[in-house]
Design an enzyme around this catalytic site. Sequence first.
Site, short mmCIF file in Angstrom:
data_model
loop_
_atom_site.label_atom_id
_atom_site.label_comp_id
_atom_site.label_asym_id
_atom_site.label_seq_id
_atom_site.Cartn_x
_atom_site.Cartn_y
_atom_site.Cartn_z
N GLU A 109 8.84 4.32 33.93
CA GLU A 109 9.19 5.53 34.27
C GLU A 109 8.56 6.70 33.77
OE1 GLU A 109 14.03 3.94 34.73
OE2 GLU A 109 13.29 5.37 33.06
N ASP A 113 18.84 0.00 31.39
CA ASP A 113 17.96 0.68 30.35
C ASP A 113 18.93 1.17 29.37
OD1 ASP A 113 15.41 0.32 31.38
OD2 ASP A 113 15.74 1.94 32.90
N SER A 114 19.93 1.82 29.61
CA SER A 114 20.99 2.06 28.63
C SER A 114 21.77 0.75 28.08
CB SER A 114 22.09 3.00 29.34
OG SER A 114 22.84 2.21 30.45
N SER A 123 25.31 3.93 31.48
CA SER A 123 25.43 4.11 32.65
C SER A 123 25.81 2.89 33.67
CB SER A 123 24.03 4.61 33.64
OG SER A 123 23.06 3.65 33.40
N LYS A 178 -8.88 2.64 -2.63
CA LYS A 178 -9.21 2.14 -1.31
C LYS A 178 -10.76 2.46 -1.05
CE LYS A 178 -7.17 1.48 3.38
NZ LYS A 178 -6.08 1.68 3.96
N CYS A 203 -5.86 -2.99 2.34
CA CYS A 203 -5.75 -3.09 3.65
C CYS A 203 -7.15 -2.93 4.27
CB CYS A 203 -4.96 -1.67 4.33
SG CYS A 203 -4.15 -2.15 5.89
N GLY A 224 23.56 0.67 33.69
CA GLY A 224 22.17 -0.01 34.12
C GLY A 224 21.61 -0.59 33.08
N GLU A 248 0.93 -1.14 0.11
CA GLU A 248 0.07 0.09 -0.09
C GLU A 248 0.84 1.46 -0.05
OE1 GLU A 248 -3.53 1.89 2.94
OE2 GLU A 248 -2.40 0.04 3.52
N TYR A 278 -9.24 5.51 13.17
CA TYR A 278 -8.97 4.97 14.59
C TYR A 278 -7.44 4.64 15.11
CZ TYR A 278 -9.09 0.32 12.63
OH TYR A 278 -8.67 -0.44 11.55
#
Length: 550
Positions: free
Chosen positions: A465, A365-366, A361, A159, A195, A363, A44, A165
Site C-alpha cells: 500500500e 493488516d490490523s 478494523s 576495527k 564484524c 481486516g 560489537e 553501504y
Amino acid sequence: MPQLRLALAQVDAVVGDLEHNARTVLEWTARAKTAGAHLVAFPEMMLTGYPVEDLALRRSFVDASIAATTALATTLEACGLGELAVVVGYLDRATGERGIDDSGAGERGAGEREPDHGPTTQGQVTHDPASGAEGLPRGRPQNCVAVLHRGQVVARYAKHHLPNYGVFDEFRIFVPGESLTVVRVCGVDVALAICEDLWQEGGPVATTRRAGAELLLVVNASPYERHKYDTRLALATRRANEAGCALAYLNLVGAQDELVFDGDSLVVSAQGEVLARAPQFEQDLLVVDLDLAADTVDPVSLPAGVVHVTVSGRAVPAYDPIATRQAPRLDDVGEVWAALVTGLAGYVRKNGFSSVLVAMSGGIDSALVAALAADAIGGSNVFGVSMPSAYSSQHSRDDAADLAKRIGADYREQPIGRFVDAFLDELALTGVAEENLQARVRGLVLMALSNAEGHLVLATSNKSELAVGYSTLYGDSVGGYAPLKDVPKTLVWALARWRNAHARLRGEVPPIPDSSISKPPSAELRPGQTDQDSLPAYELLDAVLERYVV
C-alpha cells in the site's frame, strides 16, 4: 583434550545507555563464570549500543565510553569475576604510538577538560584542528573491543574495515585500526576482529594465519536480512580455513530503531565443522569447549602489525568437556515473524513505552499488527479500538472484537459517524475527499487516545500500500511505529497463516480470526469497496514491487 571454554554472550544493548549495558555485561559474565568459562565475549559496541551514529562525534560521549570500560573492569574484579577474561565492544578514539590521544587531549594539563564541541555539521568528516588530520571525523573515534582482566583493560583492538553501504555509515564516523591484536588466554592465542573485518578479503584474517593464532574471535552487530540463506555460516567456514584456526562468530541480538539483530552466533573448527550455534532472535550464552592445537607462537617473532598481550599464559588443567549445542533454525516465514516481533518489542521498550494502541478494523493488516504486538509485549499491553463508520460491515466489527478476545487485548468501540458528519456538513465533501476524511478522523481519535493514555500508536499500513500510495496521509499512516512498513501484502497473509498454524501446533487458540485472512481486503470507505477496485491483484502487484522497490 579441551584447552579453552569459550562463552559467547549473545545479548541486547541500548544505544547511549552505558550504565544499563555495563550491568548487562556484569550479569552475563557472572553466568559465564558459573558455566566454567575461561573467556567470555560480548557483541560489537556492547557498552554504547549499536549503531552509535553521530554520538561517536560527541567527545564527551567518547570520554564516557572509555571511562565506563575502565570502570567495568574494576567492577568485574570487585565482584569476583576478575580472573575471567572479558572481551567487550566499546567506543574509543585513535591513539598514537605511545598511547597518547591523537585528538590532542593528551597535550593538555592534568585535569584540564577538553571542550565538548558536539557533532560536526550533519556529522560530516572534516579537518580536525586538534589532531591536525585532514578528512577524518572530529575527535578520531574508533569502533573497538577491549579485553578486561583482573581489574584492568589489558588490550584493545580497533576495527579495520568500516562499511559504508546499505544501513552502514561507519567510514564517515570512525577512524580505522591498523594492527591485529592477539591475546593469550590460558595458553591459547586468540586473535580479535570486528564484524566487517571478516567480510573483507585479506586484512585481519590473513594476518591471523601469519600470527599463528589458534582462535579468531569476531564480535558483530550484523542486522537481519531476509533470504540470506546462511551466508554467515558459509563466510565463517571460509574464513576459518583462510585463517587456519577455529573461528567464533558472536552477533548482537535485539533491535534499535529500524534495525533488527538476529543473534545466530556460531563456532566453527578450522576445518569448517560447526561446533556450536546459538538460537535466532533470543538472548543466549553459547558455551563451547575448544580442543585446539598446542601454542607454538613466540610473541617476539610475530609479523609486523601484530600486537601480542599475554592475559593468562598457563594452560588450564584437564577437565571434562560439556556437550555441544546447535539450536534449530527457523523457516523463512518464521524468521520474518521473529524479526518483526523483535523489532517491535525493542522499539517499544527502548523508547519508554509500556503499551501500544492499534486501530482494529477487522481486516488482515490490523489483525496481524495486533498479533505481533501481543507476542512482543503481551496481549494485556495491547489496546485496540474499533472505529466504525457508516460503511463498516458487521462482520468486520465482529472480527475486530474476536481478535481482541483471542489475544487478550483491552478493547473498545468508538463510532466516528458523528465526527464525520460534522465535517461533511461544514465542508460538503464527496468522493475520495469523503473517503479520506473517515481515515483522518480515525487518525485523530488514535492520537487523542495516545496523548490521553500514553500508548504508542502502531500504524497498520503494509509495504504494498505504501509503495503505491494506497494510504491516507494523516489517516491510516498515523502512528509512531509501523511494523508492516517493509512487509508486502502477500507476506502479510503468509505471516498470518504461519502464526495461526504455529498456535495450533502448540495447542493454543490461533490469534487471528480465519475470516480476517480469507475475506477480500477492503478499506470500507464506501459501499462494497475492495482494494482491487483501485489496485491489481496483490500477487501481481507484489511481484512488480519486488523487482522495482528494494
